[in-house]
Design a protein around this motif. Sequence first.
Motif, PDB file in Angstrom:
ATOM      1  N   ASP A 165     -21.411 -36.504  96.797  1.00 42.03           N
ATOM      2  CA  ASP A 165     -21.357 -37.090  95.455  1.00 42.03           C
ATOM      3  C   ASP A 165     -21.469 -35.969  94.429  1.00 42.03           C
ATOM      4  N   VAL A 166     -20.616 -36.028  93.394  1.00 35.97           N
ATOM      5  CA  VAL A 166     -20.552 -34.964  92.396  1.00 35.97           C
ATOM      6  C   VAL A 166     -20.591 -35.580  91.000  1.00 35.97           C
ATOM      7  N   ARG A 167     -21.302 -34.921  90.098  1.00 32.32           N
ATOM      8  CA  ARG A 167     -21.359 -35.338  88.687  1.00 32.32           C
ATOM      9  C   ARG A 167     -20.999 -34.154  87.792  1.00 32.32           C
ATOM     10  N   LEU A 168     -20.167 -34.432  86.800  1.00 33.54           N
ATOM     11  CA  LEU A 168     -19.826 -33.449  85.775  1.00 33.54           C
ATOM     12  C   LEU A 168     -20.314 -33.993  84.429  1.00 33.54           C
ATOM     13  N   SER A 169     -21.140 -33.189  83.738  1.00 31.36           N
ATOM     14  CA  SER A 169     -21.724 -33.629  82.468  1.00 31.36           C
ATOM     15  C   SER A 169     -21.356 -32.660  81.354  1.00 31.36           C
ATOM     16  N   ARG A 170     -21.170 -33.215  80.171  1.00 30.34           N
ATOM     17  CA  ARG A 170     -20.901 -32.399  78.985  1.00 30.34           C
ATOM     18  C   ARG A 170     -21.862 -32.840  77.888  1.00 30.34           C
ATOM     19  N   PHE A 171     -22.569 -31.873  77.285  1.00 28.24           N
ATOM     20  CA  PHE A 171     -23.546 -32.165  76.244  1.00 28.24           C
ATOM     21  C   PHE A 171     -22.969 -31.761  74.885  1.00 28.24           C
ATOM     22  N   VAL A 172     -23.005 -32.689  73.963  1.00 25.61           N
ATOM     23  CA  VAL A 172     -22.528 -32.423  72.604  1.00 25.61           C
ATOM     24  C   VAL A 172     -23.707 -32.617  71.648  1.00 25.61           C
ATOM     25  N   GLN A 173     -24.165 -31.529  71.047  1.00 23.16           N
ATOM     26  CA  GLN A 173     -25.306 -31.562  70.141  1.00 23.16           C
ATOM     27  C   GLN A 173     -24.788 -31.619  68.699  1.00 23.16           C
ATOM     28  N   PHE A 174     -25.004 -32.750  68.029  1.00 21.03           N
ATOM     29  CA  PHE A 174     -24.539 -32.899  66.640  1.00 21.03           C
ATOM     30  C   PHE A 174     -25.472 -32.173  65.675  1.00 21.03           C
ATOM     31  N   ASN A 175     -26.759 -32.361  65.864  1.00 18.22           N
ATOM     32  CA  ASN A 175     -27.779 -31.666  65.095  1.00 18.22           C
ATOM     33  C   ASN A 175     -29.057 -31.678  65.915  1.00 18.22           C
ATOM     34  N   GLU A 176     -30.168 -31.398  65.293  1.00 20.04           N
ATOM     35  CA  GLU A 176     -31.412 -31.347  66.045  1.00 20.04           C
ATOM     36  C   GLU A 176     -31.833 -32.721  66.564  1.00 20.04           C
ATOM     37  N   LYS A 177     -31.288 -33.779  65.968  1.00 20.26           N
ATOM     38  CA  LYS A 177     -31.740 -35.129  66.308  1.00 20.26           C
ATOM     39  C   LYS A 177     -30.813 -35.844  67.282  1.00 20.26           C
TER      40      LYS A 177
ATOM     41  N   PHE B  33     -15.321 -43.934  91.433  1.00 22.10           N
ATOM     42  CA  PHE B  33     -15.551 -43.127  90.235  1.00 22.10           C
ATOM     43  C   PHE B  33     -16.369 -43.926  89.230  1.00 22.10           C
ATOM     44  N   GLN B  34     -17.146 -43.200  88.429  1.00 20.55           N
ATOM     45  CA  GLN B  34     -17.946 -43.843  87.391  1.00 20.55           C
ATOM     46  C   GLN B  34     -18.010 -42.911  86.178  1.00 20.55           C
ATOM     47  N   PHE B  35     -17.850 -43.497  85.006  1.00 22.64           N
ATOM     48  CA  PHE B  35     -17.887 -42.727  83.752  1.00 22.64           C
ATOM     49  C   PHE B  35     -18.916 -43.370  82.840  1.00 22.64           C
ATOM     50  N   ALA B  36     -19.618 -42.526  82.087  1.00 26.16           N
ATOM     51  CA  ALA B  36     -20.685 -43.029  81.226  1.00 26.16           C
ATOM     52  C   ALA B  36     -20.870 -42.110  80.010  1.00 26.16           C
ATOM     53  N   ALA B  37     -21.484 -42.661  79.005  1.00 25.65           N
ATOM     54  CA  ALA B  37     -21.848 -41.897  77.813  1.00 25.65           C
ATOM     55  C   ALA B  37     -23.272 -42.280  77.419  1.00 25.65           C
ATOM     56  N   ARG B  38     -24.041 -41.280  76.998  1.00 27.15           N
ATOM     57  CA  ARG B  38     -25.431 -41.537  76.613  1.00 27.15           C
ATOM     58  C   ARG B  38     -25.723 -40.814  75.295  1.00 27.15           C
ATOM     59  N   LEU B  39     -26.246 -41.581  74.357  1.00 22.49           N
ATOM     60  CA  LEU B  39     -26.601 -41.026  73.051  1.00 22.49           C
ATOM     61  C   LEU B  39     -28.113 -40.916  72.970  1.00 22.49           C
ATOM     62  N   THR B  40     -28.591 -39.714  72.705  1.00 21.27           N
ATOM     63  CA  THR B  40     -30.021 -39.456  72.594  1.00 21.27           C
ATOM     64  C   THR B  40     -30.360 -39.121  71.149  1.00 21.27           C
ATOM     65  N   PHE B  41     -31.396 -39.762  70.640  1.00 24.27           N
ATOM     66  CA  PHE B  41     -31.813 -39.487  69.260  1.00 24.27           C
ATOM     67  C   PHE B  41     -33.308 -39.675  69.108  1.00 24.27           C
TER      68      PHE B  41
END
Length: 283
Positions: free
Chosen positions: A214-226, A275-283
């Motif tokens: 099983d393999v996961r590829l992640s991409r992190f996009v930082q908009f600002n500090e929050k 396959f599985q795709f997801a998005a997570r928003l952290t604030f």
Amino acid sequence: CTSTAQALNPKAICSQGVFRVTESSANFRYTALHVKVDKRFAERYQFTGSYALSRFTGFNDVIDANNLFAGDGFIESDRSHRFTFSGLLELPSYKGGSRFLRGLANTWQVSLISQMVSRPPLNANVAADLDGDGIDTTPLPGTYFRSFGRSVNADKLRELVAAYNADIERRTRTVTNPDGTTRVIRPRTSKDQVLNPIVLPDAFDSGDNFFAQDVRLSRFVQFNEKYKLTLIGEVFNLFNVANLGGYESNLTTGRFGQPSTRIGQVFGTGGPRAFQFAARLTF
């Protein structure tokens, strides 16, 4: 009880039926050598690897009314070898002068988990009451419960089947009918079950080795500090290994040691590639 009066007398020391005995005599033993290696996160990566060499034996079923321990043997979940590897890697950063390329190429992470498990044991069962105790789940003479795939290999099983068939042929009679035709009379059990010679498939096994990647590829996009957005793509069982199951244990069906199923997949490991795709928003 010897009389109706005794049966109705609560003080009479007698029984109106069989005596039922519950005995806690089932024993289980798991022995193993476990090895684990951990690499803490440094220089953009970390990993954990573990291996177990094990044996799991104990009580399976009552197969002989005169010997409660005759059903002792390997447990269905016994696996001689288990290996698991998991790791995480942060891809190197792009430090060139293009702001666009830095934003596109940076903050990528790859993680994986690999599992490899050796095949299980199988009970070589003749599905007949050979010893006259009323129980049909009788292992082939010369084997014990789930010994095929452990102490009994395919060549040894063929040898034991040949001996079993030779004994049946020795006890088989050929009778001539009044019209001159002949018929073969096979031996029978105390339950009037006909014992026929066993025909093994050309190839058979106790089970299938389990393998999953099983393999996961992640991409992190930082908009600002929050605010941070994580985009995730996963693939289960990358190489689409079948991981078969449901192996036939009845020697008399002609399908002994043949699979009938494969591991299911509901976004778990080991089933058909998914396959599985997801998005997570952290604030």
